[in-house]
Motif scaffolding. Structure first.
Motif, PDB file in Angstrom:
ATOM      1  N   GLU A  33      13.222 -13.186  -6.265  1.00 45.30           N
ATOM      2  CA  GLU A  33      13.093 -14.510  -5.654  1.00 45.30           C
ATOM      3  C   GLU A  33      11.999 -15.350  -6.320  1.00 45.30           C
ATOM      4  O   GLU A  33      12.165 -16.552  -6.514  1.00 45.30           O
ATOM      5  CB  GLU A  33      12.788 -14.364  -4.163  1.00 45.30           C
ATOM      6  N   GLU A  34      10.886 -14.708  -6.655  1.00 48.71           N
ATOM      7  CA  GLU A  34       9.726 -15.437  -7.173  1.00 48.71           C
ATOM      8  C   GLU A  34       9.568 -15.315  -8.682  1.00 48.71           C
ATOM      9  O   GLU A  34       8.814 -16.079  -9.290  1.00 48.71           O
ATOM     10  CB  GLU A  34       8.448 -14.946  -6.483  1.00 48.71           C
ATOM     11  N   GLY A  35      10.247 -14.345  -9.283  1.00 48.31           N
ATOM     12  CA  GLY A  35      10.090 -14.103 -10.710  1.00 48.31           C
ATOM     13  C   GLY A  35       9.000 -13.075 -10.985  1.00 48.31           C
ATOM     14  O   GLY A  35       8.164 -12.796 -10.119  1.00 48.31           O
ATOM     15  N   VAL A  36       9.020 -12.486 -12.185  1.00 42.42           N
ATOM     16  CA  VAL A  36       8.016 -11.492 -12.527  1.00 42.42           C
ATOM     17  C   VAL A  36       6.637 -12.140 -12.524  1.00 42.42           C
ATOM     18  O   VAL A  36       6.494 -13.346 -12.770  1.00 42.42           O
ATOM     19  CB  VAL A  36       8.295 -10.844 -13.901  1.00 42.42           C
ATOM     20  N   MET A  37       5.643 -11.344 -12.226  1.00 39.27           N
ATOM     21  CA  MET A  37       4.273 -11.858 -12.193  1.00 39.27           C
ATOM     22  C   MET A  37       3.314 -10.731 -12.548  1.00 39.27           C
ATOM     23  O   MET A  37       3.697  -9.562 -12.580  1.00 39.27           O
ATOM     24  CB  MET A  37       3.946 -12.451 -10.826  1.00 39.27           C
ATOM     25  N   ARG A  38       2.083 -11.092 -12.812  1.00 37.23           N
ATOM     26  CA  ARG A  38       1.081 -10.080 -13.104  1.00 37.23           C
ATOM     27  C   ARG A  38       0.731  -9.304 -11.837  1.00 37.23           C
ATOM     28  O   ARG A  38       0.824  -9.822 -10.728  1.00 37.23           O
ATOM     29  CB  ARG A  38      -0.178 -10.730 -13.677  1.00 37.23           C
ATOM     30  N   ALA A  39       0.332  -8.059 -12.042  1.00 38.25           N
ATOM     31  CA  ALA A  39      -0.019  -7.214 -10.898  1.00 38.25           C
ATOM     32  C   ALA A  39      -1.035  -6.175 -11.348  1.00 38.25           C
ATOM     33  O   ALA A  39      -1.282  -5.993 -12.547  1.00 38.25           O
ATOM     34  CB  ALA A  39       1.218  -6.527 -10.324  1.00 38.25           C
ATOM     35  N   GLY A  40      -1.608  -5.510 -10.369  1.00 39.88           N
ATOM     36  CA  GLY A  40      -2.543  -4.420 -10.642  1.00 39.88           C
ATOM     37  C   GLY A  40      -2.325  -3.299  -9.654  1.00 39.88           C
ATOM     38  O   GLY A  40      -1.918  -3.531  -8.505  1.00 39.88           O
ATOM     39  N   ILE A  41      -2.533  -2.067 -10.093  1.00 41.94           N
ATOM     40  CA  ILE A  41      -2.509  -0.900  -9.214  1.00 41.94           C
ATOM     41  C   ILE A  41      -3.944  -0.398  -9.104  1.00 41.94           C
ATOM     42  O   ILE A  41      -4.633  -0.237 -10.123  1.00 41.94           O
ATOM     43  CB  ILE A  41      -1.598   0.212  -9.755  1.00 41.94           C
ATOM     44  N   PHE A  42      -4.375  -0.144  -7.880  1.00 46.64           N
ATOM     45  CA  PHE A  42      -5.744   0.293  -7.631  1.00 46.64           C
ATOM     46  C   PHE A  42      -5.712   1.569  -6.783  1.00 46.64           C
ATOM     47  O   PHE A  42      -5.039   1.623  -5.756  1.00 46.64           O
ATOM     48  CB  PHE A  42      -6.532  -0.785  -6.888  1.00 46.64           C
ATOM     49  N   SER A  43      -6.438   2.571  -7.219  1.00 45.71           N
ATOM     50  CA  SER A  43      -6.553   3.814  -6.442  1.00 45.71           C
ATOM     51  C   SER A  43      -7.868   4.487  -6.804  1.00 45.71           C
ATOM     52  O   SER A  43      -8.553   4.092  -7.758  1.00 45.71           O
ATOM     53  CB  SER A  43      -5.376   4.753  -6.738  1.00 45.71           C
ATOM     54  N   GLY A  44      -8.231   5.506  -6.025  1.00 48.67           N
ATOM     55  CA  GLY A  44      -9.491   6.197  -6.293  1.00 48.67           C
ATOM     56  C   GLY A  44     -10.676   5.255  -6.170  1.00 48.67           C
ATOM     57  O   GLY A  44     -10.708   4.366  -5.316  1.00 48.67           O
ATOM     58  N   GLU A  45     -11.643   5.419  -7.048  1.00 46.56           N
ATOM     59  CA  GLU A  45     -12.853   4.604  -6.987  1.00 46.56           C
ATOM     60  C   GLU A  45     -12.574   3.125  -7.230  1.00 46.56           C
ATOM     61  O   GLU A  45     -13.356   2.264  -6.800  1.00 46.56           O
ATOM     62  CB  GLU A  45     -13.868   5.107  -8.006  1.00 46.56           C
ATOM     63  N   ALA A  46     -11.456   2.797  -7.890  1.00 47.91           N
ATOM     64  CA  ALA A  46     -11.147   1.392  -8.162  1.00 47.91           C
ATOM     65  C   ALA A  46     -10.724   0.641  -6.900  1.00 47.91           C
ATOM     66  O   ALA A  46     -10.751  -0.590  -6.877  1.00 47.91           O
ATOM     67  CB  ALA A  46     -10.041   1.293  -9.214  1.00 47.91           C
ATOM     68  N   LEU A  47     -10.341   1.377  -5.847  1.00 48.19           N
ATOM     69  CA  LEU A  47      -9.863   0.736  -4.619  1.00 48.19           C
ATOM     70  C   LEU A  47     -10.968   0.586  -3.575  1.00 48.19           C
ATOM     71  O   LEU A  47     -10.827  -0.206  -2.640  1.00 48.19           O
ATOM     72  CB  LEU A  47      -8.696   1.542  -4.041  1.00 48.19           C
ATOM     73  N   PHE A  48     -12.054   1.323  -3.740  1.00 53.45           N
ATOM     74  CA  PHE A  48     -13.077   1.352  -2.691  1.00 53.45           C
ATOM     75  C   PHE A  48     -14.424   0.865  -3.224  1.00 53.45           C
ATOM     76  O   PHE A  48     -14.683   0.858  -4.432  1.00 53.45           O
ATOM     77  CB  PHE A  48     -13.200   2.760  -2.124  1.00 53.45           C
ATOM     78  N   GLU A  49     -15.290   0.488  -2.265  1.00 57.72           N
ATOM     79  CA  GLU A  49     -16.645   0.066  -2.592  1.00 57.72           C
ATOM     80  C   GLU A  49     -17.564   0.459  -1.441  1.00 57.72           C
ATOM     81  O   GLU A  49     -17.107   0.790  -0.336  1.00 57.72           O
ATOM     82  CB  GLU A  49     -16.708  -1.449  -2.798  1.00 57.72           C
ATOM     83  N   GLU A  50     -18.842   0.429  -1.709  1.00 57.06           N
ATOM     84  CA  GLU A  50     -19.817   0.745  -0.661  1.00 57.06           C
ATOM     85  C   GLU A  50     -20.114  -0.503   0.146  1.00 57.06           C
ATOM     86  O   GLU A  50     -20.491  -1.539  -0.391  1.00 57.06           O
ATOM     87  CB  GLU A  50     -21.091   1.301  -1.291  1.00 57.06           C
ATOM     88  N   THR A  81       0.833  -1.203   0.000  1.00 53.66           N
ATOM     89  CA  THR A  81       0.000   0.000   0.000  1.00 53.66           C
ATOM     90  C   THR A  81       0.860   1.242   0.000  1.00 53.66           C
ATOM     91  O   THR A  81       1.959   1.269   0.553  1.00 53.66           O
ATOM     92  CB  THR A  81      -0.936   0.030   1.215  1.00 53.66           C
ATOM     93  N   GLY A  82       0.363   2.274  -0.667  1.00 49.55           N
ATOM     94  CA  GLY A  82       1.092   3.524  -0.762  1.00 49.55           C
ATOM     95  C   GLY A  82       0.168   4.658  -1.117  1.00 49.55           C
ATOM     96  O   GLY A  82      -1.019   4.654  -0.782  1.00 49.55           O
ATOM     97  N   ARG A  83       0.711   5.608  -1.839  1.00 46.10           N
ATOM     98  CA  ARG A  83      -0.009   6.820  -2.184  1.00 46.10           C
ATOM     99  C   ARG A  83      -0.206   6.881  -3.695  1.00 46.10           C
ATOM    100  O   ARG A  83       0.702   6.528  -4.469  1.00 46.10           O
ATOM    101  CB  ARG A  83       0.804   8.032  -1.704  1.00 46.10           C
ATOM    102  N   ALA A  84      -1.369   7.308  -4.120  1.00 44.89           N
ATOM    103  CA  ALA A  84      -1.627   7.435  -5.554  1.00 44.89           C
ATOM    104  C   ALA A  84      -0.636   8.405  -6.186  1.00 44.89           C
ATOM    105  O   ALA A  84      -0.319   9.454  -5.621  1.00 44.89           O
ATOM    106  CB  ALA A  84      -3.056   7.914  -5.788  1.00 44.89           C
ATOM    107  N   TYR A  85      -0.141   8.041  -7.359  1.00 47.97           N
ATOM    108  CA  TYR A  85       0.832   8.864  -8.087  1.00 47.97           C
ATOM    109  C   TYR A  85       0.452   8.840  -9.556  1.00 47.97           C
ATOM    110  O   TYR A  85       0.284   7.783 -10.150  1.00 47.97           O
ATOM    111  CB  TYR A  85       2.236   8.311  -7.877  1.00 47.97           C
ATOM    112  N   GLY A  86       0.285  10.009 -10.141  1.00 49.07           N
ATOM    113  CA  GLY A  86      -0.206  10.071 -11.506  1.00 49.07           C
ATOM    114  C   GLY A  86      -1.715   9.965 -11.522  1.00 49.07           C
ATOM    115  O   GLY A  86      -2.413  10.452 -10.624  1.00 49.07           O
ATOM    116  N   ALA A  87      -2.250   9.304 -12.539  1.00 49.53           N
ATOM    117  CA  ALA A  87      -3.699   9.144 -12.639  1.00 49.53           C
ATOM    118  C   ALA A  87      -4.202   8.140 -11.605  1.00 49.53           C
ATOM    119  O   ALA A  87      -3.442   7.314 -11.099  1.00 49.53           O
ATOM    120  CB  ALA A  87      -4.074   8.681 -14.043  1.00 49.53           C
ATOM    121  N   THR A  88      -5.471   8.231 -11.255  1.00 53.12           N
ATOM    122  CA  THR A  88      -6.084   7.251 -10.356  1.00 53.12           C
ATOM    123  C   THR A  88      -6.989   6.324 -11.155  1.00 53.12           C
ATOM    124  O   THR A  88      -7.436   6.652 -12.252  1.00 53.12           O
ATOM    125  CB  THR A  88      -6.893   7.943  -9.250  1.00 53.12           C
ATOM    126  N   GLY A  89      -7.247   5.160 -10.585  1.00 50.67           N
ATOM    127  CA  GLY A  89      -8.063   4.158 -11.260  1.00 50.67           C
ATOM    128  C   GLY A  89      -7.420   2.803 -11.065  1.00 50.67           C
ATOM    129  O   GLY A  89      -6.820   2.528 -10.026  1.00 50.67           O
TER     130      GLY A  89
END
Length: 454
Positions: A137-154, A29-37
């Motif tokens: 150690e584990e090798g490259v893998m798929r990942a996603g960055i989530f911020s703004g509305e993409a990180l939260f839900e009701e 976890t960190g801080r949004a940088y650049g665009a959010t989503g």
């Protein structure tokens, strides 16, 4: 498993929070940088201390989230002179400590502003050292960055809450893999364009004409050839051999001509069109030079296999041995795949093998450049047809200039094909019984000529 890079991140206001989620469930976890989503891609790390603008605009990073191992990024801002293409290609960007202000007279805007303007989702404030160690150690893998509305839900009672990690991991696992991906068509130019000779050669008769097949070409590459008097005609990835040969129509008889394959993204195993096109070039005896993805395509065209590296080579400080000079170069890399060709013979010297394709019709091949960190193939030289390639980036954007002589080598192949192939040299002298080892003085001459080109 959950990893939080900094305890202070827990106090970040919801609007500023961002999460990097790996397909194995690890969460930073960190801080949004650049665009959010939200954004997805193969998570890779780059060890370059400088040149982040060139990295961001390198088409080879298409569909990849790039982690910068340098802790402080963005201090020189963004200018309009250094991009390697017309847009940012990384799918996401991860930095530890973004610059709070721009400190360069060349800057036109901040890196954060550029990321926002181009819709690139990023995250800062992560422990990028821990993240890089995990990838090693584990090798490259798929990942996603989530911020703004993409990180939260009701949640219950209408309260906003962070989405469950399991939901985010599911989205990451649903994203495309890099293995098997054919991505060059997505980054290639749609139209043919020409880069004319420049500098002292501007306005004169080109020393040679080269068709550059754009598989994700960096802008500096045709410029490096143009600086040496070459007219470069850049054509789309989808081009046929007839379209390539049409560029040479009208040239005087015997005028030097050649074909170049650029860097680019994706899995070389999926590049069937490119491999077929290159075999047509080799069958006609047209001199060829390839860089990065172009090196992998040459390997496949010759009949060798390719394989995916555990975490790849990405940075501008990679040591490579050039076996044609016996010298070590510091070079710029960006590749996650490599050619599977014999590197050493039984005595530990350079192996000379017969290209497997077509019953050996392309003759003998030697691994001309070797990565000194892991002995990965970093270059191929054909001994019976006029073709060679390197896995790294000699155009030095960004990066050191140690390998700039490779453009001179290509021009020499175009204008004086009788000098091919180059002799092999090892630090203690010629390779015993190897290619070009018949005369030590001749080997010294090759080394001296290359020294002058440096």
């Amino acid at each position: 498993m959950t990893m939080t890079s900094d305890p202070s991140m827990d106090t970040i206001q919801d609007s500023a929070r961002a999460a990097l989620v790996l397909e194995d469930g690890s969460t930073f976890t960190g801080r949004a940088y650049g665009a959010t989503g939200s954004t997805f891609g193969e998570l890779v790390f780059s060890t370059g201390m400088t040149g982040y603008q060139e990295t961001l605009t390198d088409p080879s990073y298409h569909r990849q989230i790039v982690v910068m191992t340098a802790p402080h990024v963005g201090n020189t801002g963004v200018n309009d002179e250094d991009p390697e293409s017309g847009r940012i290609w990384v799918s996401g960007y991860v930095v530890r400590d973004p610059a709070r202000r721009v400190s360069s007279w060349r800057a036109r805007r901040s890196l954060d502003e550029e990321l926002v303007a181009q819709g690139v989702v990023g995250v800062s404030g992560l422990d990028t050292r821990a993240l890089t160690r995990r990838l090693r150690e584990e090798g490259v893998m798929r990942a996603g960055i989530f911020s703004g509305e993409a990180l939260f839900e009701e949640g219950p009672g209408g309260r906003v809450r962070e989405r469950p990690v399991s939901d985010l991991v599911a989205e990451v696992k649903a994203s495309p893999r890099m293995a098997g991906a054919s991505l060059a068509p997505e980054v290639s130019t749609g139209e043919v364009y020409t880069v004319e000779p420049s500098g002292e050669f501007a306005g004169g008769v080109p020393v040679a004409t080269v068709v550059a097949v754009d598989l994700g070409i960096k802008a500096m590459t045709p410029r490096r050839l143009a600086e040496r008097g070459v007219r470069v005609v850049v054509v789309p990835q989808r081009s046929s051999i007839e379209e390539v040969l049409a560029v040479f129509e009208g040239l005087p008889e015997g005028a030097p001509r050649g074909v170049f394959f650029s860097n680019g993204p994706g899995d070389p195993d999926a590049a069937e069109h490119e491999v077929g096109l290159l075999r047509e070039v080799l069958d006609r005896g047209i001199p060829f030079f390839g860089i990065c993805f172009g090196n992998q395509i040459l390997g496949r065209a010759l009949g060798y296999g390719t394989f995916k590296l555990g975490y790849g080579h990405r940075g501008i400080n990679q040591p490579v041995l050039d076996r044609t000079t016996g010298k070590v170069e510091v070079t710029a890399h960006n590749h996650g795949f490599a050619v599977d060709a014999p590197v050493f013979d039984g005595s530990g010297g350079p192996a000379v093998s017969t290209a497997p394709h077509g019953g050996g019709r392309y003759g003998r091949v030697v691994v001309s450049h070797v990565g000194l960190n892991d002995e990965v193939v970093e270059g191929l030289t054909c001994l019976d047809v006029p073709a060679f390639s390197v896995q790294y980036h000699p155009e030095a954007a960004a990066g050191p200039h140690d390998a700039a002589y490779l453009f001179d080598r290509f021009v020499g192949l175009l204008t004086d094909p009788g000098v091919w192939p180059p002799r092999l040299v090892v630090p203690d002298g010629p390779v015993p019984g190897g290619v070009g080892a018949s005369d030590g003085a001749a080997d010294e001459t090759v080394a001296d000529e290359t020294e002058e080109k440096h």
